[in-house]
Design a protein around this motif. Sequence first.
Motif: not given
Length: 116
Positions: A51-67
Motif C-alpha cells: 500500500e505504501s510502496g516497497i522499501g527504498i534501496i540503492k542498487a546496481k544491476l549487472s549480469d542481466f539476461d532473459i530466458h
Amino acid sequence: MELKEHIRQLEEKLLTAEVRASRTELKKILADEFFEFGSSGRVLYKNDEMESGIGIIKAKLSDFDIHPLSDNIVLATYRTFNERTNQHALRSSIWKQVEGDWKMVFHQGTKTGPSI
C-alpha cells in the motif's frame, strides 16, 4: 526495442525510489497476481503489503539476461549490489505480457557474495 532491453529497463525502473515509493507506479509494472520471495526472507504480495510502496534501496544491476519460457512469458535473471547495505543478491523475475504490456508476475532475491 529488443525485448531483453525492454525487460531490463523495467527491472531498473523497479530499483528507483520514485517507483518503489509509488503504489500507482507499482501497479503499472506488477501483475495483479504478483508475489515476491524477498532477499530479506519475507514473502510480499502486491495487493496485501504494498500500500505504501516497497522499501527504498540503492542498487546496481549487472549480469542481466532473459530466458523465454513461452511466446509471452520470460524469466529475467541478474545480480544486484545494494550500495546502502553492501549486499549482493541473485535475482530472478517472471514477466508476462498482459494486453500488450509486460508485467512482473514473480520475483525472488537471494543474498550472495560478490561474483568472481
